[in-house]
Enzyme design. Sequence first.
Site, short mmCIF file in Angstrom:
data_model
loop_
_atom_site.label_atom_id
_atom_site.label_comp_id
_atom_site.label_asym_id
_atom_site.label_seq_id
_atom_site.Cartn_x
_atom_site.Cartn_y
_atom_site.Cartn_z
N HIS A 267 5.03 -7.23 -0.19
CA HIS A 267 4.78 -8.47 -1.08
C HIS A 267 5.51 -8.59 -2.20
CE1 HIS A 267 1.30 -9.87 1.86
NE2 HIS A 267 1.64 -8.43 2.21
N SER B 214 8.54 3.65 5.20
CA SER B 214 9.51 3.97 4.19
C SER B 214 9.28 3.74 2.78
CB SER B 214 10.90 3.11 4.81
OG SER B 214 11.83 3.58 4.15
N ASP C 220 0.94 -1.06 -0.05
CA ASP C 220 -0.02 0.01 -0.06
C ASP C 220 0.78 1.16 0.01
OD1 ASP C 220 -2.13 -1.84 0.29
OD2 ASP C 220 -2.85 -0.91 2.13
#
Length: 278
Positions: free
Chosen positions: A145, A246, A88
């Site tokens: 991911h 980050s 995200d």
Amino acid sequence: MIPAKLFALIQYPLPHHLLSRLVGCLAECRIGWLKNALIKAFIRQFKVNMNEAVESDPTVYPTFNAFFTRALKADARPLDEGLLSPADGTLSQWGEIDAGRLIQAKGHHFSMAELLGGDPLKASDYRNGSFATVYLSPKDYHRVHMPVAGTLTEMVYVPGRLFSVNDATTRHVPGLFARNERLVCHFETEQGSMVMVLVGAMIVAAIETVWSGQVTPLSGRVERVRFDKPVHLAQGEEMGRFKLGSTVVMAFANKATFEANSANGPIAVRMGQRLGDM
């Protein structure tokens, strides 16, 4: 509000690592009332949707970090097809790698060799490939991911500074992603070589991977780990996480076609969302 350039400049003399470790200690605090207060204040400030989380009760998490890296329900991020977003966040830059150089922001570039910790041989694989940068803000889901299925071949820890990686700093600190502490993860995929770089930032207490656990912080030298026993990860499978926010820079030896090419600027993305095709 502090002007963007001034915000970037005042970071140079700050003790980045000391501040980050102090915040890390606070984020690992197990004093019930304190960690609950931190979590609830964070949820209010950033409007976190706890209905997506496997554990929706914020008081159950033993630490702020456990809450921050919370798992989501299996159907919260359905996987699309093609090249997927690893997290995200905001897709801030994307496109072709031009003679081994990547775009950081308007007017700022950095080299692939610098990003990989000074490895020109590895960097040459990506000289004319493609890249994409995803910035994770504090409100975002902070597990990373796989954009495509791959086999891990090498992990490289690269020491560095811990500048903030928000928009203001990326526009005013040259070579930011190649200056900050980072974890470089090399994969082989059906689409060719891929590297995922997890970039540290100010108050990021640590970076973890699913195969090694917590990796940063480490010593002040480059450390390489080869994987003779293959580590296979499926598309969409978790590969790592940030303890506080980050940036992920991913690069591909072969060219990718990004659907965002028609966009005028950065766009919001979610993990598993289609970014384009290899």
